[in-house]
Design a protein around this motif. Sequence first.
Motif, mmCIF file in Angstrom:
data_model
loop_
_atom_site.group_PDB
_atom_site.id
_atom_site.type_symbol
_atom_site.label_atom_id
_atom_site.label_comp_id
_atom_site.label_asym_id
_atom_site.label_seq_id
_atom_site.Cartn_x
_atom_site.Cartn_y
_atom_site.Cartn_z
ATOM 1 N N HIS A 145 -26.291 -91.507 -66.670
ATOM 2 C CA HIS A 145 -28.028 -91.660 -66.577
ATOM 3 C C HIS A 145 -28.488 -90.958 -65.091
ATOM 4 N N ASN A 146 -29.564 -90.773 -64.621
ATOM 5 C CA ASN A 146 -30.277 -90.552 -63.274
ATOM 6 C C ASN A 146 -29.594 -91.444 -62.588
ATOM 7 N N LEU A 147 -28.883 -91.721 -61.588
ATOM 8 C CA LEU A 147 -28.986 -93.170 -60.574
ATOM 9 C C LEU A 147 -30.200 -93.172 -59.748
ATOM 10 N N ARG A 148 -30.926 -91.906 -59.678
ATOM 11 C CA ARG A 148 -31.777 -92.035 -58.702
ATOM 12 C C ARG A 148 -33.160 -92.092 -58.871
ATOM 13 N N PHE A 149 -34.272 -93.440 -57.686
ATOM 14 C CA PHE A 149 -35.042 -93.824 -58.858
ATOM 15 C C PHE A 149 -35.734 -92.597 -59.054
ATOM 16 N N GLU A 150 -36.416 -90.507 -58.043
ATOM 17 C CA GLU A 150 -37.579 -90.460 -58.886
ATOM 18 C C GLU A 150 -36.559 -89.591 -60.258
ATOM 19 N N THR A 151 -37.466 -88.752 -60.727
ATOM 20 C CA THR A 151 -37.215 -87.918 -62.804
ATOM 21 C C THR A 151 -37.457 -86.888 -62.140
ATOM 22 N N ASP A 152 -36.870 -86.361 -63.149
ATOM 23 C CA ASP A 152 -37.573 -84.506 -63.192
ATOM 24 C C ASP A 152 -37.777 -84.414 -64.605
ATOM 25 N N GLU A 153 -38.802 -83.706 -64.606
ATOM 26 C CA GLU A 153 -40.049 -83.828 -65.926
ATOM 27 C C GLU A 153 -39.008 -82.734 -66.830
ATOM 28 N N LYS A 154 -38.079 -81.906 -66.283
ATOM 29 C CA LYS A 154 -37.693 -80.348 -66.837
ATOM 30 C C LYS A 154 -35.896 -81.165 -66.800
ATOM 31 N N ALA A 155 -35.222 -82.159 -66.937
ATOM 32 C CA ALA A 155 -33.959 -82.598 -66.563
ATOM 33 C C ALA A 155 -33.747 -82.962 -68.099
ATOM 34 N N PRO A 156 -32.593 -82.541 -68.265
ATOM 35 C CA PRO A 156 -31.750 -82.656 -70.015
ATOM 36 C C PRO A 156 -32.009 -83.919 -70.477
ATOM 37 N N GLU A 157 -31.514 -84.594 -71.490
ATOM 38 C CA GLU A 157 -31.111 -85.583 -72.267
ATOM 39 C C GLU A 157 -31.122 -86.185 -71.637
ATOM 40 N N TRP A 158 -30.049 -85.526 -71.255
ATOM 41 C CA TRP A 158 -27.791 -86.622 -71.149
ATOM 42 C C TRP A 158 -28.684 -87.177 -69.599
ATOM 43 N N ALA A 159 -29.865 -86.673 -68.623
ATOM 44 C CA ALA A 159 -30.206 -86.974 -67.905
ATOM 45 C C ALA A 159 -31.319 -88.232 -67.312
ATOM 46 N N TYR A 160 -30.940 -89.213 -68.729
ATOM 47 C CA TYR A 160 -32.283 -90.138 -68.810
ATOM 48 C C TYR A 160 -31.765 -91.360 -67.743
ATOM 49 N N PRO A 161 -33.185 -91.840 -67.281
ATOM 50 C CA PRO A 161 -33.547 -92.319 -66.085
ATOM 51 C C PRO A 161 -32.487 -93.927 -66.159
ATOM 52 N N PHE A 162 -32.054 -94.536 -65.158
ATOM 53 C CA PHE A 162 -30.851 -95.720 -65.386
ATOM 54 C C PHE A 162 -32.347 -96.474 -65.202
ATOM 55 N N PRO A 163 -31.722 -97.737 -66.089
ATOM 56 C CA PRO A 163 -32.789 -99.003 -66.436
ATOM 57 C C PRO A 163 -32.581 -99.848 -65.131
ATOM 58 N N ARG A 164 -33.028 -98.978 -64.068
ATOM 59 C CA ARG A 164 -32.605 -100.548 -63.753
ATOM 60 C C ARG A 164 -33.665 -102.495 -63.868
ATOM 61 N N GLU A 165 -34.380 -101.928 -63.949
ATOM 62 C CA GLU A 165 -34.688 -103.386 -65.019
ATOM 63 C C GLU A 165 -34.005 -104.128 -65.835
ATOM 64 N N SER A 166 -33.216 -103.139 -66.442
ATOM 65 C CA SER A 166 -32.377 -104.344 -66.820
ATOM 66 C C SER A 166 -31.299 -104.894 -66.481
ATOM 67 N N LEU A 167 -30.589 -104.591 -65.268
ATOM 68 C CA LEU A 167 -29.455 -105.271 -64.499
ATOM 69 C C LEU A 167 -29.849 -107.105 -64.631
ATOM 70 N N PRO A 168 -28.724 -107.309 -65.170
ATOM 71 C CA PRO A 168 -28.627 -108.999 -64.951
ATOM 72 C C PRO A 168 -28.556 -109.126 -63.740
ATOM 73 N N ALA A 169 -29.620 -110.627 -63.873
ATOM 74 C CA ALA A 169 -29.466 -111.225 -62.424
ATOM 75 C C ALA A 169 -28.092 -111.140 -61.152
ATOM 76 N N GLY A 170 -28.191 -110.928 -60.392
ATOM 77 C CA GLY A 170 -26.903 -110.701 -59.277
ATOM 78 C C GLY A 170 -26.352 -109.863 -59.376
ATOM 79 N N PHE A 171 -27.026 -108.591 -59.875
ATOM 80 C CA PHE A 171 -25.741 -106.991 -59.353
ATOM 81 C C PHE A 171 -27.165 -106.365 -59.734
ATOM 82 N N ARG A 172 -27.131 -105.234 -58.571
ATOM 83 C CA ARG A 172 -27.845 -103.720 -58.103
ATOM 84 C C ARG A 172 -27.180 -102.890 -58.010
ATOM 85 N N MET A 173 -27.673 -101.211 -57.166
ATOM 86 C CA MET A 173 -27.049 -100.345 -57.743
ATOM 87 C C MET A 173 -26.995 -100.161 -55.964
#
Length: 359
Positions: free
Chosen positions: A262-290
């Motif tokens: 997953h793309n671990l950066r905040f910014e995204t790129d419209e030309k990114a291939p499928e495997w560079a899907y943005p990492f869903p930070r909002e899914s992180l459980p309570a008590g964890f961070r990137m």
Amino acid sequence: MKKVLKRAGVLAVLFLFLLGAYVIYVFTAYERLPDKLTLEVVRNGGSSHFEGREVFTTKQPYFIMTYNIGFGAYRPDYSFFMDGGKSSRGKDEESVTAAVCGAGDIINSVDPDFVLLQEVDRDGTRSYHIDELELLNQFVKGYYYTYAQNYDSPFLFFPPWEPHGANRAGLVTYSKAQITDTMRRSLPISESFAKLVDLDRCYSISRIPLKEGKMLCLYNMHMSAYGSSDEIRTGQLAMLYEDMAADYREGNYVICGGDFNHNLRFETDEKAPEWAYPFPRESLPAGFRMAIDEAKDAEDIVHNSCRNANEPYNEQTTYTVTLDGFIVSDNVTVNYYSHMDWGYEFSDHDPVIMQFMLE
């Protein structure tokens, strides 16, 4: 003409028979390892390397590295057929050996306390049957380590010009401190034909006792890349989060590192291939961070950790993205975070290093 057609018909029937037999072989030979396997802990060499430093404690800085070594194939001039390139194997045995030795030399030069490696082949057509773990152990001396297999494929006859073959690979976790508790978790993957080209994905857990009685829990992760879907991505993260949260609730310290695909950066790129899907930070459980979000200097992370392998590496034209990094629990302080720039000399990935302290 009748004889020609008859011969063509016989050849077509024979081809279909062989094709059917091969498909049966592939699906019959395909087998996933069971979930929740205990992994063997091995000491690579004697204790003299780290005398008196085998039990770690809080309030002390430690270094950890994550590095996908790309089974030793991805030199700068290499392109991979699954990404739109040409090759499915390393250039030759010498090139693969040199790449793995280069990765081992990087580890030696950094001398981290912990190392998380992905795509380490033990016996592969694509890597000329080199035992890359054995080769790495010639560099990474004195560490405890675990090996978690995540790929053991039947012989794959694609691409036809250079079959990928049969391959066995996995994740390796090295630790200067003693590992006492381990587990391999089998991640959910596609149940379609795509499962043959995606790895038998897993993550490993290595728990290390601390002087204070709690555990440092290291998660080594390699998420799906090819043939994945939102459902599979969500399922893989949900399993990971459940285990991490359970360790954190016990008062332990949790660090998850690896190739998240997953793309671990905040910014995204419209030309990114499928495997560079943005990492869903909002899914992180309570008590964890990137951990990347706490890099102290933007210059330390300006270099991306992965290049697209659709072409030989070209600094001007090749797409790059950050797929590799760490998730940490809130009782882990990030002192330093950096993407090492080796120009993708030994893999399509470059290492990520982090200095941390346990509160």
